[in-house]
Structure formats: C-alpha cells, structure tokens
Design an enzyme around this catalytic site. Structure first.
Site, mmCIF file in Angstrom:
data_model
loop_
_atom_site.group_PDB
_atom_site.id
_atom_site.type_symbol
_atom_site.label_atom_id
_atom_site.label_comp_id
_atom_site.label_asym_id
_atom_site.label_seq_id
_atom_site.Cartn_x
_atom_site.Cartn_y
_atom_site.Cartn_z
ATOM 1 N N ARG A 78 0.973 -1.354 0.017
ATOM 2 C CA ARG A 78 -0.239 0.118 0.068
ATOM 3 C C ARG A 78 1.048 1.261 -0.136
ATOM 4 O O ARG A 78 1.948 1.393 0.572
ATOM 5 C CB ARG A 78 -1.033 -0.056 1.340
ATOM 6 C CG ARG A 78 -2.076 -0.672 1.047
ATOM 7 C CD ARG A 78 -3.214 -0.349 0.078
ATOM 8 N NE ARG A 78 -4.308 -1.412 0.036
ATOM 9 C CZ ARG A 78 -4.338 -2.201 -1.021
ATOM 10 N NH1 ARG A 78 -3.616 -2.333 -1.733
ATOM 11 N NH2 ARG A 78 -5.604 -2.841 -0.807
ATOM 12 N N HIS A 138 -0.269 0.033 -10.039
ATOM 13 C CA HIS A 138 -1.017 -0.972 -9.130
ATOM 14 C C HIS A 138 -1.383 -2.292 -10.013
ATOM 15 O O HIS A 138 -2.638 -2.716 -10.026
ATOM 16 C CB HIS A 138 -2.155 -0.372 -8.442
ATOM 17 C CG HIS A 138 -2.692 -0.878 -7.217
ATOM 18 N ND1 HIS A 138 -3.252 -0.209 -6.040
ATOM 19 C CD2 HIS A 138 -2.826 -2.128 -7.091
ATOM 20 C CE1 HIS A 138 -3.525 -1.173 -5.096
ATOM 21 N NE2 HIS A 138 -3.086 -2.371 -5.581
HETATM 22 P P1 NAP Z 1 -2.207 -10.911 4.913
HETATM 23 O O1 NAP Z 1 -2.479 -12.306 4.420
HETATM 24 O O2 NAP Z 1 -3.215 -10.233 5.809
HETATM 25 O O3 NAP Z 1 -0.780 -10.737 5.441
HETATM 26 C C1 NAP Z 1 -0.468 -10.229 6.674
HETATM 27 C C2 NAP Z 1 0.998 -10.362 6.931
HETATM 28 O O4 NAP Z 1 1.600 -9.218 7.627
HETATM 29 C C3 NAP Z 1 1.208 -11.375 8.363
HETATM 30 O O5 NAP Z 1 2.306 -12.350 8.069
HETATM 31 C C4 NAP Z 1 1.239 -10.470 9.530
HETATM 32 O O6 NAP Z 1 2.063 -11.263 10.554
HETATM 33 C C5 NAP Z 1 2.223 -9.519 9.012
HETATM 34 N N1 NAP Z 1 1.776 -8.122 9.715
HETATM 35 C C6 NAP Z 1 0.948 -7.475 10.008
HETATM 36 N N2 NAP Z 1 0.988 -6.503 10.606
HETATM 37 C C7 NAP Z 1 2.388 -6.425 10.945
HETATM 38 C C8 NAP Z 1 3.226 -5.811 11.740
HETATM 39 N N3 NAP Z 1 2.802 -4.826 12.466
HETATM 40 N N4 NAP Z 1 4.398 -6.068 12.029
HETATM 41 C C9 NAP Z 1 5.080 -7.150 11.148
HETATM 42 N N5 NAP Z 1 4.292 -7.914 10.503
HETATM 43 C C10 NAP Z 1 2.806 -7.631 10.167
HETATM 44 O O7 NAP Z 1 -1.957 -9.669 3.579
HETATM 45 P P2 NAP Z 1 -1.714 -10.372 2.075
HETATM 46 O O8 NAP Z 1 -3.064 -10.738 1.483
HETATM 47 O O9 NAP Z 1 -0.493 -11.073 1.835
HETATM 48 O O10 NAP Z 1 -1.675 -8.686 1.277
HETATM 49 C C11 NAP Z 1 -0.508 -8.198 1.707
HETATM 50 C C12 NAP Z 1 -0.448 -6.648 1.032
HETATM 51 O O11 NAP Z 1 -0.574 -6.707 -0.139
HETATM 52 C C13 NAP Z 1 -1.811 -5.791 1.400
HETATM 53 O O12 NAP Z 1 -1.022 -4.724 1.667
HETATM 54 C C14 NAP Z 1 -2.597 -5.810 0.262
HETATM 55 O O13 NAP Z 1 -3.514 -4.716 0.425
HETATM 56 C C15 NAP Z 1 -1.401 -5.799 -0.656
HETATM 57 N N6 NAP Z 1 -1.935 -6.037 -2.077
HETATM 58 C C16 NAP Z 1 -1.349 -5.307 -3.154
HETATM 59 C C17 NAP Z 1 -1.838 -5.901 -4.232
HETATM 60 C C18 NAP Z 1 -1.134 -5.327 -5.529
HETATM 61 O O14 NAP Z 1 -1.780 -5.368 -7.114
HETATM 62 N N7 NAP Z 1 -0.117 -4.349 -5.326
HETATM 63 C C19 NAP Z 1 -2.849 -6.884 -4.656
HETATM 64 C C20 NAP Z 1 -3.060 -7.435 -3.547
HETATM 65 C C21 NAP Z 1 -2.921 -7.168 -2.343
HETATM 66 P P3 NAP Z 1 1.207 -12.407 11.624
HETATM 67 O O15 NAP Z 1 1.323 -13.487 10.507
HETATM 68 O O16 NAP Z 1 1.777 -12.259 12.568
HETATM 69 O O17 NAP Z 1 -0.092 -12.133 11.576
#
Ligand code: NAP
Length: 312
Positions: A227, A275
């Site tokens: 993000r 994006h």
């Molecule tokens: P997710 O499954 O919710 O991943 C969360 C991970 O981040 C978990 O390992 C969590 O730790 C860790 N985390 C959360 N808060 C933290 C903190 N304060 N300190 C350290 N680690 C932390 O998310 P996702 O689905 O993989 O998505 C990841 C990102 O990609 C999001 O921001 C999403 O919006 C973005 N995204 C981008 C695109 C694009 O095209 N650019 C597309 C889709 C998604 P725990 O395991 O301990 O909970």
C-alpha cells in the site's frame, strides 16, 4: 434473502463481475447497488469491491460481507461499517502467484542492476557492472501472509537468501523468519532487497519513514507492492536524492492514479507500476467469493475473515 453487489468500478468491469458471480451463485438473487432497486430488509450478504463510503449503511439484516479485493483497509476505514459485521477478504491462489512473479522480477532486476542497464540503453551507453550470485543477495520480505509467503518462497527458490518478517512468530519451509518490532532494524540493515507485503494498519502506516529508510544499505533496493501509505513519500524521495538507497520499485501510491506531476514518474532511481503487481482475476476470484458465500449460507464460518481488532 438477497445479495447486494456494491463496488467502485466501471460499466464493463462491473458487468463482467456480475455475470461471473451470478453464474457461480445460481439460485441466489444478486442485485447491483448501482442499478437495481434494493429492499434493505431482504439483504443479508454484500459482495463488495472498494464500495463507496456508507454503501453498507441501512441494511439491517446484513450478516456477511465478502470483499473481491485482497486489501480491505479502505473498507475497514469506513466508520459506517458496523464493527461486529463479519468481513472476508479475497484470497485467491492465482493472485498470490501473480504477486510472487512481480516480487521475483523486482528482486532479479535490482540484484542484477537491470534498471540501470535500461537507463544506460536510453542514454546510449555500453557499460557493464559487476555481477553477484543470487546466494550473495539478502532479501527481506515484510509480511508473511498470503502474498508475502508466496513471494518469499518464489524468491528463495531462485537461490536468494530470504528472511520473512511477521508480527507473530512464523515458520515457513525453506525460509528464515523473524518477527516483531525490534527485529526490523537488523533485518533492514542486512538486506540488499526489501519487499513490502504488509497489510496497511495503524501499526504499519508510514513504516518507511526517514528513520527506517536510514537503516537501509546505500546499495539496497526497496520494493513496495502493498500500500502506498506504508511509505512517507517525501522521506523516500529525500533518501533517493541523497543516495541513501539505490532504487525503489513502487506499485502502490498514497494517491492513485499517481498524479501526472509526481516526482516518482521521472525519478531516475524509481520504477513505477500502475498498481498491477497482482491484479484480481475475475474468473478465479468470482468462484472464490461464491464458495465463501455458500459456506455462509450453509451456516459454516466463512474463510479468511478479517480480524477487526488487528486491522487485517
Ligand atoms: P495478509 O495475508 O493479511 O498478511 C499479513 C502478514 O503481515 C502476516 O504475516 C502478518 O503477521 C504481517 N503483519 C501484519 N502486521 C504486522 C506488523 N505490524 N509487523 C509485522 N508484520 C505484520 O495480507 P496479504 O493478503 O498477503 O496482502 C499483503 C499486502 O498486499 C496488503 O497490503 C494488500 O493490500 C496488498 N496487495 C497488493 C496488491 C497489488 O496489486 N499491489 C494486490 C493484492 C494485495 P502475522 O502472521 O503475525 O499475523
């Protein structure tokens, strides 16, 4: 009961999603909040994609929300969404794979200096630089969720030394892992490439500020695929201008589309993507969303519910 579809998207995209969702949910009534007359008392499910703020208000029987997008930070930021309403985010293996490809491309390009070669081509310069092996390159992947884990595994499979960072302790085969706030500084100081795949929460907003950017090696590359608000833009531009890091690959921005006059567009040390790191594939994602709605209909707990107190 019926399902309402609330999304910020244009006509053709909207029509495609509605057709795919209706085909995947035969026997259900799926109404388009943008076009159909809705009986608020008859709606118990919403399928949403960045719905306009307030779009889920006034639906007294609403009991489940399925997002078509993986990131739900904007939805969670809508104060009109009841705090106890279960929200599931999109988790689609096809998207994880696409994200892993983008993260690998950025890592390879930074490691081998391919962005520098592209700039030299534009300048008509025939000049080689030193070449390092993949196993000499440390890659920090921040976030070991759906996207981060897939990206980290893909990068590690190419021989890079990958360390994943999460909030709580995690285990992932073939990767070294670390967690928690105090682990971040040594991780960033040691990394040659930093790939950000964290969710946007109050704890991660502005993570890449001047203080933490100063931990990066001068030769390091930053890859933000998560993000835009994870990065303090003025601080990143200042660090790039000062040569405090070598290059940034940015797919996400605080304002999207990235404004035409933004310095990122023309900065020689920045690569901009629109994006596009992992686009939602409507064909597979509609099936994932429909399966979760049917889980809810059967009285089962839907998959991938957001923890509203954690914020992701
Ligand atoms: P997710 O499954 O919710 O991943 C969360 C991970 O981040 C978990 O390992 C969590 O730790 C860790 N985390 C959360 N808060 C933290 C903190 N304060 N300190 C350290 N680690 C932390 O998310 P996702 O689905 O993989 O998505 C990841 C990102 O990609 C999001 O921001 C999403 O919006 C973005 N995204 C981008 C695109 C694009 O095209 N650019 C597309 C889709 C998604 P725990 O395991 O301990 O909970």
């Amino acid at each position: 009961m019926s399902i309402v579809f609330a999304a910020t998207m244009d006509g053709a995209e909207r029509a495609e999603w509605l057709a795919l969702l209706r085909a995947a949910l035969p026997g259900e009534t799926l109404l388009d909040a943008g076009a159909d007359r809705i009986d608020p008392d008859a709606v118990d499910v919403a399928i949403v994609a960045n719905p306009p703020p307030g779009a889920l208000q006034g639906l007294p029987k609403l009991a489940f929300v399925q997002s078509l997008w993986a990131g739900v930070d904007r939805l969670l930021g809508d104060a009109t969404v009841p705090p106890a309403l279960p929200i599931a985010r999109m988790v689609d293996p096809a998207m994880n794979a696409a994200m892993a490809e983008t993260a690998l491309w950025a890592t390879l390009s930074l490691h081998r200096g391919f962005f520098a070669y592209a700039a030299r081509q534009r300048a008509g310069q025939w000049r080689q630089h030193a070449q390092r092996r993949a196993d000499e390159i440390g890659v920090a992947v921040l976030g070991l969720g759906q996207m981060g884990r897939a990206a980290a595994r893909r990068i590690a499979a190419q021989g890079y030394r990958v360390t994943g960072w999460s909030r709580s302790a995690a285990q992932a085969e073939g990767l070294s892992t670390t967690h928690g706030g105090t682990a971040l500084e040594p991780l960033l100081r040691a990394a040659d490439v930093v790939v950000n795949l964290l969710p946007l929460t109050e704890a991660t907003r502005g993570l890449f500020d001047a203080r933490r950017l100063a931990w990066l090696k001068k030769t390091a590359g930053l890859v933000n695929l998560a993000r835009g608000a994870h990065v303090v833009d003025a601080d990143l531009l200042a660090a790039l201008d000062a040569g405090a890091l070598r290059h940034a690959v940015l797919d996400v921005f605080s304002t999207e589309p990235l404004p035409a006059d933004h310095r990122y567009w023309s900065h020689p040390r920045v690569t901009v993507l629109p994006h596009a790191a992992a686009l939602t594939d409507a064909r597979s994602a509609a099936a994932v969303a429909a399966a979760n709605v049917l889980r809810f209909r059967r009285g089962e707990v839907p998959q991938h519910l957001v923890d509203r107190t954690r914020g992701y």
